[in-house]
Scaffold this active site. Structure first.
Site, PDB file in Angstrom:
ATOM      1  N   CYS A  83       0.833  -1.213   0.000  1.00 24.34           N
ATOM      2  CA  CYS A  83       0.000   0.000   0.000  1.00 24.34           C
ATOM      3  C   CYS A  83       0.865   1.259   0.000  1.00 24.34           C
ATOM      4  CB  CYS A  83      -0.922  -0.008   1.199  1.00 24.34           C
ATOM      5  SG  CYS A  83      -1.530  -1.653   1.581  1.00 24.34           S
ATOM      6  N   HIS A 333      -9.170   4.304  -1.423  1.00 27.68           N
ATOM      7  CA  HIS A 333      -7.818   3.769  -1.255  1.00 27.68           C
ATOM      8  C   HIS A 333      -7.460   2.823  -2.400  1.00 27.68           C
ATOM      9  CE1 HIS A 333      -4.192   2.326   0.454  1.00 27.68           C
ATOM     10  NE2 HIS A 333      -4.668   1.387   1.248  1.00 27.68           N
TER      11      HIS A 333
END
Lengths: 385, 129
Positions: A83, A333
């Site tokens: 991420c 996200h």
């Protein structure tokens, strides 16, 4: 080493973008950034992406994106750090310009997550944990962050209402961001009454599954003002750190030591301290992650992150504005894009272009991008030019 | 999961074999090629004691696909009495309400069925001690 500036930014809408492909998302953000910067060429490019292979079956993104952007034969490299892929890609671009290797570098991040179902997305995301010794036994990402939350709550008496306050603040900020996926005003009760995913984390403690891309153009700071069409922002520091891949091996389950390490290096490179920062985009993949990040970055003492968000100290207009964009929670996200999108929010704020969510007199901002449960961290400090 | 990949981990999943650093005596589970405490590269294989205590815990209510038939289930980070830490399910624990500091022991259990390989994966789960 040369000083480096961001001179152009481009963002796609974040959300479930069924009509948009992986490549089209990247190209849209890249074209917007190139036009925003007003440059007539790029020397090199990076693609931050976590798991296009599992999400879409496509790897080799450097060549793919250079080709579809019409930029082949420029060098193009994919950067992966779960991420934190976007932040890591920005750091690669920064180093390429700082070293003198290239003058104009495009850094984009992208993730196309909705071509697969929820199960497959959960599986793809779980590859950022230790596949053999965490995921094999049935833990999920919400489960790992839930265990960080339980440890933090036991040690510091952090409450579920304080966790919920992070979601409430970020969704409110998101209502002022036109690219946000979930610009919805919610209450603490909405969070606490939402379905439980992994105790004590509810679905509204979790960031969503998102398609999206973000891109920036970098150039040497001494040329930035002359070149940039819409304003430039200097990168004062770029720093990264790692920790154990498995959460269970960390020294402290209730701390993000890689974030703290990257931040201390960044503060020292920039010759700044936490109190010099007016706004920060932190990695709120789960509400507990924002609380622990604000502590690791030095904005609050360990254990004080929960009370701080509840008291409004991290709201726009508070002591330090955290996640003015809405954060991963509300803005969305798309994992590989997130680190670049965080930098774009700071650039827009420092250029005074953040509209209804503008932080008054914003001069220095920061981003904190994190991979997995904090096994990798990338921090940038930016200053208005 | 390919069968060889599962088979490779049998010494740990079935027998709790750890690598004990010959230089600084730190226990590593699973074994690793370089000791993260002293950078030593020589180890002795020893089986861990199966007892430990809970450092943190949760209940997984939205499981990964292979665990669908088991949810909701409790999971914990456990510090083994020999030092290493693991993440595992905790079973046979009533309503799943666990406590930090609670003593547990590991048992040999079915983890999940791998429908693609047609194999059943076994390993450890914790139960209250």
């Amino acid at each position: 080493m040369r000083e480096v500036a961001i001179i152009g930014v481009g963002l796609t809408k974040f959300g479930e973008l069924w009509e948009q492909s992986l490549r089209n998302l990247y190209v849209e953000a890249a074209l917007k950034a190139i036009k925003d910067a007003g440059v007539d060429h790029i020397d090199s490019m990076y693609v931050g992406c976590m798991s296009s292979g599992l999400f879409t079956g496509q790897e080799h993104l450097g060549a793919l994106m250079a080709d579809y952007l019409g930029q082949a034969p420029v060098p193009a490299t994919r950067v992966e750090s779960a991420c934190a892929s976007g932040g890591a890609a920005l750091r690669m671009g920064y180093m390429e310009v700082a070293s003198g290797q290239s003058d104009v570098v495009l850094v984009g991040g992208v993730e196309k997550m909705t071509d697969v179902g929820g199960d497959e997305a959960t599986y793809a995301l779980a590859t950022a944990s230790d596949q053999e010794w965490e995921a094999f036994n049935g833990v999920t990402f919400p489960g790992l962050y839930a265990m960080m939350a339980v440890a933090h709550m036991e040690r510091y008496k952090t409450t579920v209402k304080q966790l919920a306050a992070v979601a409430v603040k970020n969704h409110l900020n998101g209502t002022k961001n036109p690219t946000a996926q979930f610009p919805a005003k919610i209450s603490v009760d909405d969070v606490l009454n939402s379905v439980m995913v992994a105790d004590p984390l509810h679905i509204l403690d979790c960031s969503p599954i998102t398609d999206g891309a973000a891109a920036v153009i970098l150039c040497p700071a001494d040329k930035a003002k002359k070149v940039a069409k819409h304003g430039a922002v200097k990168i004062l520091a770029s720093a990264a750190a790692t920790d154990t891949i498995a959460l269970h091996s960390r020294k402290d389950l209730a701390a993000l030591d890689a974030v703290a390490k990257a931040a201390s290096v960044a503060f020292s490179l920039a010759n700044k301290k936490p109190s010099d920062i007016q706004l920060c985009e932190v990695h709120d993949c789960f509400t507990i992650a924002e609380i622990m990040s604000t502590e690791a970055l030095g904005f609050f003492e360990k254990g004080k992150g929960g009370p701080a968000v509840e008291a409004g100290e991290t709201a726009i207009g508070g002591k330090i504005a955290v996640n003015t964009s809405g954060g991963l929670k509300s803005k969305g996200h798309p994992v590989g894009a997130t680190g670049v999108a965080q930098a774009i929010e700071i650039v827009e704020q420092l250029r005074g272009q953040a509209g209804a969510r503008q932080v008054a007199k914003a001069k220095i901002g920061m981003t904190s991008n994190m991979g997995g449960t904090g096994a990798s961290a990338v921090v940038h400090i930016l200053e208005a030019l | 999961m390919p069968t060889a990949r599962t088979w490779r981990e049998y010494p740990q999943r079935y027998r709790y074999e750890a690598a004990v650093c010959k230089k600084c005596n730190k226990w590593h589970f699973p074994p690793r090629p370089v000791c993260d405490a002293c950078k030593g590269e020589e180890f002795e294989t020893k089986a861990m004691r199966r007892t430990g205590k809970i450092l943190s815990h949760t209940v997984i209510r939205v499981p990964p696909a292979p665990f669908k038939d088991q949810a909701p289930y409790a999971m914990a980070v456990i510090e083994m009495d020999d030092g290493p830490r693991i993440t595992t399910q905790v079973v046979d624990c009533g309503d799943g309400s666990l406590k930090i500091g609670q003593k547990v022991k590991l048992e040999f259990r079915r983890i999940y069925d791998d429908s693609e390989a047609g194999s059943i994966n076994y390993g450890y789960k914790a139960v209250p001690a």
